[in-house]
Structure formats: C-alpha cells, structure tokens
Scaffold this active site. Structure first.
Site, PDB file in Angstrom:
ATOM      1  N   GLU A   1       0.792  -1.109  -0.010  1.00 18.89           N
ATOM      2  CA  GLU A   1       0.083  -0.012   0.259  1.00 18.89           C
ATOM      3  C   GLU A   1       0.715   1.181  -0.015  1.00 18.89           C
ATOM      4  O   GLU A   1       0.622   2.172  -0.631  1.00 18.89           O
ATOM      5  CB  GLU A   1      -1.030  -0.162   1.205  1.00 18.89           C
ATOM      6  CG  GLU A   1      -1.809  -1.206   1.189  1.00 18.89           C
ATOM      7  CD  GLU A   1      -2.850  -1.476   0.122  1.00 18.89           C
ATOM      8  OE1 GLU A   1      -2.953  -0.131  -0.854  1.00 18.89           O
ATOM      9  OE2 GLU A   1      -3.141  -2.323  -0.485  1.00 18.89           O
TER      10      GLU A   1
ATOM     11  N   HIS B   1       3.437   6.343  -5.327  1.00 19.89           N
ATOM     12  CA  HIS B   1       2.957   6.955  -6.825  1.00 19.89           C
ATOM     13  C   HIS B   1       2.111   8.087  -6.744  1.00 19.89           C
ATOM     14  O   HIS B   1       2.227   8.797  -7.633  1.00 19.89           O
ATOM     15  CB  HIS B   1       1.889   5.660  -7.153  1.00 19.89           C
ATOM     16  CG  HIS B   1       1.895   5.535  -8.731  1.00 19.89           C
ATOM     17  ND1 HIS B   1       0.853   4.447  -9.281  1.00 19.89           N
ATOM     18  CD2 HIS B   1       2.359   6.180  -9.932  1.00 19.89           C
ATOM     19  CE1 HIS B   1       0.938   4.837 -10.628  1.00 19.89           C
ATOM     20  NE2 HIS B   1       1.861   5.841 -10.740  1.00 19.89           N
TER      21      HIS B   1
END
Length: 692
Positions: A484, A490
């Site tokens: 996660e 990202h």
C-alpha cells in the site's frame, strides 16, 4: 468524527469553505455528517456552472478554453467526494451509508449530464478532430484523447433514447454497488465466534488469544471473541488445533453475503447483467471488451492467453504441492496420535501449510512477529523511500484526523520543500471495511505555475496493540504495508500538469506495478536490517531468519498462483461473456473453480457474493492485473538487483519515468523507457520457482 445532526446552511459548511488548515488538509474535526448532503448539492451546482461556462464560451473551442477548463472543473465536488467516500470505507455508520445511498445516484446523474452534454461534446470533438495540427505535447495529447474517450465511452455518440437508458443503467449500478458493499460489511460484522473454554483454543499464539480476549471485553463478554475481520480470522485458521472450530469458522467466512439476510446473489446477477447491457449499448461485445480497451492487455483474448500461460506453469506445481501437503498432514496426525482425516479440506490448508513451513524452514509467523513492530516497519518503509527517492517523513499532529488511530505526516523532498501529506490508518474497528487500500484526499496538479501537492492515505487492518504488546505484524502484513505504501509513493511523487492524469490515474493493469515492486524490498537483507528489530531487545533480525524468509518466499507458490489466477478467471467469467442466462451464482462460479480448486467444494460457501473488488471496487474485468503487474514488477526489480536495491540512479529513473508520470503516456512506453525493453514473463516464473 463528531456525531451531531443539525441542519446547516452552506455558509457554515466547512466542506464548502476554503480549508483554513495546515496545507489545506481536510478539516475532519469540523465536519459533521449533516454537512454532506448540502455540500454535495452545492458542489454539483458549482461544477455544473463550470461546465456551462465552457459551453457558453463565445470563442471557438481551443485546448485551453475547453480541454484544460474541463480538467479543472468540479474540483470542489471531487474533494468532497474523496472525503466522503473514504469515510464510507474507513469510518462509516448508518447515517453515512444513508447519505451514500442518497448522493450516489445524484453523482451518477451529474456524471451523465456532463458526458451526455451535446454542446460540450461538440467542442471536445472539434478539438479532437484537429489534434494532429495543434502541436500538443504528449501529456496534452493524452489528456485530449482521454477527454474524448470519456464522452464516447459514456454514450455521447448514442441516440437520445439510448442515452436515457444509459443514465438509468448508471444510476442502478451505483445503487447496487453500494448495496453489495453494505451487505458484505454487515455479514462480516454480524458474526462472532465466542469461546469461553481456553482448552478449545490450543495452538493459538498468545498474541491472537490476547487480541480475542480484548475483543470480548469490548463486547462486554467473558472469554474470547474471534471475528471475520482478517487479523482475527487468519491467525485462527492458521493455528487453531480444534478442527471442528476451524471448519465452523471457515464456513461462516465462505458464506458471507451468501444466502441469509445479507444475501448478495441478486446484486451479483443484476450488476453483471446491467454492465453487460451497458457495454452492448456502447457497441462492445461484453463488459470486459469495454473495460480492456483502456488497459495494457487491450482484449479479453489477451487476458485469457496470459492466464492460460500462467495456469499451464502453475497447476502442475500446485498439484505437486497439494499432494505433498496431504502426505504431510497424514504423517503429522499419525506422528501425534491424532485422528486421521479422509481428505484435506479448505479449513485444513493454512493450518497444515504453516506447520509444514515451520518444520521445513524452521520458520513461522510467531517466530518473526517480534521483529516486525508496526512502528519499526513504518520507519523502514520511510527509510526505503528516503534512500530511493530522497523523501523524509515528519509526524504532524496539527493535521486533522477522522479517527484517533490515524497518523499524519508531512512529507518533504530533499531540498526541504513539501512533497505531500500522508495519512495512515492501520487497525480494524466497527465501521471499517476489511482489507487494505490506498486512496487520496487531494490530487496533485500544476496550475498558474504552482505545483499543488497531493494528500495521500493508506488504510490497513493490522492486529491492534494489546495491554502487554505493541502491534506486531506477520510477514504477510509487512508486505501488505509495503504494497500500500508503494501505491502511496505513486501518489506522492506525482508531477503532472493535469489532475485527471496525476498519480495513480493510470491503466488498472499498470497501477499495481508501483505497489507490488516495493514488496520486493521486504525480502532483501539490506532492507530488512534497517527496520526488522526485536521489539524488546532491539536485536536486528538474525541473518539466518532472512535466509529462511527468502527460501520460504516460494513455498507453495504454485498453490498461491493458482488461487490468484482463479480469482482473475472468475472475474472474466462474469464479465467476458453474456451473463443474461445465468440464474445461479454458485453454479456459475463453480465452472471456473472446477478448473482450479484442489480442495473439495464447500456447499454453502460462495466467493462471488463477497468479491468486493469486482462488484463494488474498480476491478471488474481487471482482477487479472495483479498477476499482470507481477510480471512487470519481477522484470523491473531484476534491474534493481543487478545495480543494487538502493541504487539512486535506478531509483531516480523509476521515479522520473514511471512514478511521477501518472497517466500522461501509454504505460508500456513509460515502462520500456525505464527498463529498456518490454517486460518478459521469465523473471516472474523464476522468482516464483515455477521454472528452474
């Protein structure tokens, strides 16, 4: 969140004001449930006025006055939506669920109003038809193509009668998806396994017993309470010696939202049929054809070929592993003078697999957990991000939270500038759905020369600290946290001009690359020694344990691969065909599982009715992407292994060519720019031990 219900004017509604908070973060301490309905109504009106301004523009359509203006529109609505629906997943209650049922159709209607707006589409189409003459850079071209497809793939080219039907379908699907999720949550929370006799719980580690004891206390009960939440369910199924209780618990888990009062069978059938009708309406053969047009895989046929290629490699390995597990179980029972079993069942798998792993590798979760204190693992993830990308994380208690368990960080770049805001929410509780996910409260974008930074969140369900122990993670939970956090990176490292192309706004079968590649660091000695320290002695995890972790990494990989493939194949079996003739959910899914299941079927269990990824989340016709991304991540991580797992040059290349680019270009172009070639399946097969 405050639980106060009063009628609020929009003037006093914090959701509709500029957030006068640190870094303009969401003012959770000021937000009440009663604010949401009026905020949504006002924000939809505001977003519509922004659309009207574009369509009323006196000048001919240009990239600036139409495409860029459209990307900027609806910002207030987007922020309110992200706050609300994140709460509906992580901190919901009856009132929030009621509001969700009210506003979801309104949002669906507004989305249709935009994509079916003829004047707006005419302007977008005019620019799209001129695209080769506009000297657009790659990001601008991607935005234009995405805007055009947003309309064409949502009915802008349809006749008016068909557009009306599309609106009806979208409204119904929005409502059904919510209903599906509510049923799964309710079915999960309705059941408890209450045990008062400690003798029935032999085999369970002290940490699981203590957590169950505290759960019982929280419910004003004596003894021990186990729930269908993963941190409670998984340890029980892995360690409990009592086979009858494992069977009972397993069957309850497998029956979630199947039959009973929270039955999702009708929701599953309706969602599959309506998505198929919607795809047909838009000119696509199936929902999968519609979805995959905007994926790296492109077609259902390519997904099927990919899955069959992996199945061909994995199934023989899985069958061999299953035979070995059966033989081990019989030998174990015989050696310990225990009752023999006729056949290995689903409630035996994790139990005997863990014992086999412990015996073969002298390794088990309870041996490792003392080295994985949650706070240390978080710090380890932060240190990996620092070494690869130069990020630093500083706790900031002035940032408002939606629950006291949430931790908040200010993330900075190497030069001291703000990179992002990071929220983390790690423990299960009532009103929080199972599983783990990454989300955001605010996207990154560049406007008027200012780079507006993102607010990113990860949500997990790990074992809570107890009166005597901190939160100690299983190794699987360690990899979940890194997974996660990879998604979060990202989002944090996004550096695009346009909101709709930023961060994780990429093809679904590319979005798992940043998350899955980060899991690789959990197996590397150089990384583990940064954070894997005994919570009592501060001793670094012994080198022999690291070797065992690496060796155990491919333990039963054939079975794991087969399991993951079966989920992807089930997904395509719902969405890659015409589902209108399906009347029995269980029988339909058995058509897939008969090809992949090595355990006997359990009559009163059903996967589909609790398969939230494909019936509630965004993975319909896309669950294959986990395996697809594994090919990408194994291929990409080989480069880090060749050059050094903390090689800054490779880290920078991955950041600049992949993480920061969001959805600005075709993902295969971004990947090959980083790697130098397209990904090959060989690295995954080698890592999984499926080939020599």
């Amino acid at each position: 969140m405050a639980r106060i219900f009063t009628n609020m004017s929009t003037e006093n509604n914090p959701l509709l004001q500029k957030f006068e908070t640190p870094f303009e973060t969401a003012p959770f301490s000021d937000i009440q449930e009663s604010h949401f309905e009026s905020a949504f109504a006002k924000a939809i009106t505001l977003a519509q006025s922004e659309i009207d301004k574009i369509t009323a523009h006196q000048q001919p359509p240009t990239f600036s006055n139409t495409i860029e203006a459209l990307d900027r529109s609806g910002d207030t609505l987007s922020r309110i939506s992200s706050i609300f629906f994140n709460l509906n997943s992580a901190e919901t209650n009856d009132e929030i669920q009621r509001i969700a049922r009210v506003v979801s159709p309104q949002l669906s209607k507004f989305g249709n109003d935009v994509t079916l707006n003829k004047e707006l589409f005419t302007r977008v189409k005019t620019i799209y038809n001129q695209r080769e003459d506009l000297s657009l850079d790659p990001e601008q071209m991607t935005l234009l193509e995405k805007q055009y497809k947003r309309f064409s793939r949502n009915g802008a080219n349809l006749a008016e009668s068909k557009q009306e039907r599309l609106r009806e379908l979208d409204t119904q699907l929005s409502e059904l998806s919510l209903s599906f999720g509510e049923n799964v949550l309710a079915a999960t929370q309705d059941y408890e396994l209450h045990i008062t006799d400690l003798n029935q719980l032999s085999g369970l580690p002290e940490t699981a017993l203590e957590a169950a004891q505290e759960e019982a206390k929280s419910r004003d009960k004596e003894g021990y309470v186990f729930t269908l939440d993963y941190p409670s369910y998984i340890p029980f199924m892995t360690y409990a010696d009592n086979r009858e209780l494992r069977e009972k618990f397993s069957k309850e888990f497998g029956a979630r939202a199947y039959k009973g009062k929270h039955n999702n069978e009708e929701n599953v059938l309706k969602i599959a049929r309506l998505r198929h009708e919607r795809a047909n309406l838009l000119g696509y053969e199936t929902h999968a054809h519609f979805v995959l047009e905007e994926r790296m895989a492109m077609t259902p046929e390519k997904v099927s070929t990919f899955s069959e290629e992996l199945l061909e490699k994995a199934k023989p390995a899985a069958e061999k592993e299953f035979r070995e597990l059966e033989a081990y179980a019989q030998e174990y029972l015989k050696k310990n003078n225990l009752d023999q079993i006729d056949q290995l069942q689903k409630w035996d798998g994790a139990y005997f697999s863990e014992k086999m792993k412990k015996e073969y590798f002298e390794l088990d979760d309870e041996l490792l957990k003392p080295y994985f204190k949650l706070e240390n693992v978080i710090d380890g993830a932060f240190e990996v991000a620092n070494r690869l990308y130069g990020l630093t994380f500083e706790k900031n208690e002035s940032i408002s939270k939606y629950h006291k368990d949430v931790i908040t960080h200010e993330v900075k770049n190497e030069d001291g500038t703000l990179n992002s805001i990071f929220y983390a929410d790690f423990f299960p509780r009532k009103g929080k759905r199972n599983g783990a996910w990454m989300t955001s409260f605010k996207d990154q974008y560049i406007e008027n020369g200012t780079n507006s930074r993102p607010h990113v969140s990860i949500v997990c369900n790990f074992t809570k600290p107890t009166a005597t122990k901190p939160s100690l993670l299983t190794f699987n939970e360690v990899t979940t946290l890194f997974h996660e956090f990879g998604h979060a990176l990202h989002g944090m490292l996004a550096n695009t001009t346009y909101r709709s192309l930023s961060g994780t706004s990429v093809f679904w079968d590319f979005v798992e690359l940043p998350s899955q590649i980060l899991e690789n660091w959990c197996y590397e000695k150089e990384a583990l020694e940064l954070f894997a320290r005994h919570y009592e002695t501060n001793e670094v995890i012994p080198a022999k344990y690291i070797e065992k972790i690496k060796k155990a990494a491919t333990f039963h990989e054939g079975l794991q691969t087969l399991r993951q493939l079966s989920f992807g194949m089930l997904d395509m079996h719902w969405y890659g065909i015409d589902p209108t003739g399906i009347t029995d959910v269980k029988n339909h899914e058995r058509e897939v599982f008969d090809q992949t299941d090595l355990y006997p079927d359990v009559v009163d269990s059903c996967m589909s009715t609790a398969f939230a990824h494909i019936f509630q989340g965004g993975y319909s016709a896309g669950y294959y992407s986990y395996k697809w991304a594994e090919v990408l991540d194994a291929d990409a991580f080989e480069l880090f292994q060749e050059k050094g797992i903390f090689n800054r040059e490779i880290g920078t290349s991955f950041k600049e060519n992949v993480l920061s680019k969001g959805g600005t270009e075709n993902p295969m172009l971004l990947y090959t720019r980083f790697r130098g070639s397209e990904p090959k399946i060989d690295a995954l097969l080698k890592r999984a031990g499926l080939v020599a």
